[in-house]
Design a protein around this motif. Sequence first.
Motif, short mmCIF file in Angstrom:
data_model
loop_
_atom_site.label_atom_id
_atom_site.label_comp_id
_atom_site.label_asym_id
_atom_site.label_seq_id
_atom_site.Cartn_x
_atom_site.Cartn_y
_atom_site.Cartn_z
N SER A 165 47.83 2.14 1.69
CA SER A 165 49.74 2.00 1.14
C SER A 165 50.07 1.81 0.19
N LYS A 166 49.88 0.56 -0.17
CA LYS A 166 50.35 -0.10 -1.57
C LYS A 166 49.51 0.63 -2.71
N ASP A 167 48.81 1.68 -2.80
CA ASP A 167 48.19 1.59 -4.13
C ASP A 167 49.62 3.23 -4.77
N SER A 168 49.83 3.15 -5.91
CA SER A 168 50.71 3.23 -6.51
C SER A 168 49.78 4.54 -7.05
N ILE A 169 49.14 4.75 -7.30
CA ILE A 169 48.40 6.33 -7.88
C ILE A 169 48.72 7.52 -6.55
N LEU A 170 47.47 6.65 -5.40
CA LEU A 170 47.86 7.57 -4.30
C LEU A 170 49.71 7.63 -3.49
N LYS A 171 50.15 6.52 -3.00
CA LYS A 171 51.56 7.26 -2.96
C LYS A 171 52.47 8.37 -4.26
N ARG A 172 51.48 8.47 -5.40
CA ARG A 172 51.78 9.70 -5.78
C ARG A 172 51.82 11.08 -5.79
#
Length: 117
Positions: free
Chosen positions: A103-110
């Motif tokens: 939930s904190k991973d910027s790439i996964l959020k994108r």
Amino acid sequence: MAAPSQERCLLAVIGDEDTVTGMLLAGIGNVSQNQKNFLVVDSKTQVPTIEATFEEFTQRKDIAILLINQHVAEKIRPTVDKYQEAFPALLEIPSKDHPYDPSKDSILKRVHKLFGE
């Protein structure tokens, strides 16, 4: 002019001592012309130092992949989230003492945003 794949041949790492030591033992260490491709972050490392190293590594043309411990990325989250370039690729990795939190991973959020999740 060299092809992009030949220019970008290094991994860089910003992380805690255990992570950086492991990566250096695996052979990713490179020191040339007073430039190195790693930063050991401990409790005494100032946030501006981490941000400056992140900016330096993302601007260098010889780095293909930048690995950063997720708990270190949290310290400079606005800078990490602002990074949009394809190269060097940015990967947030867990450390021995700090588990990975998707939930904190910027790439996964994108990726989730791209697929509308």
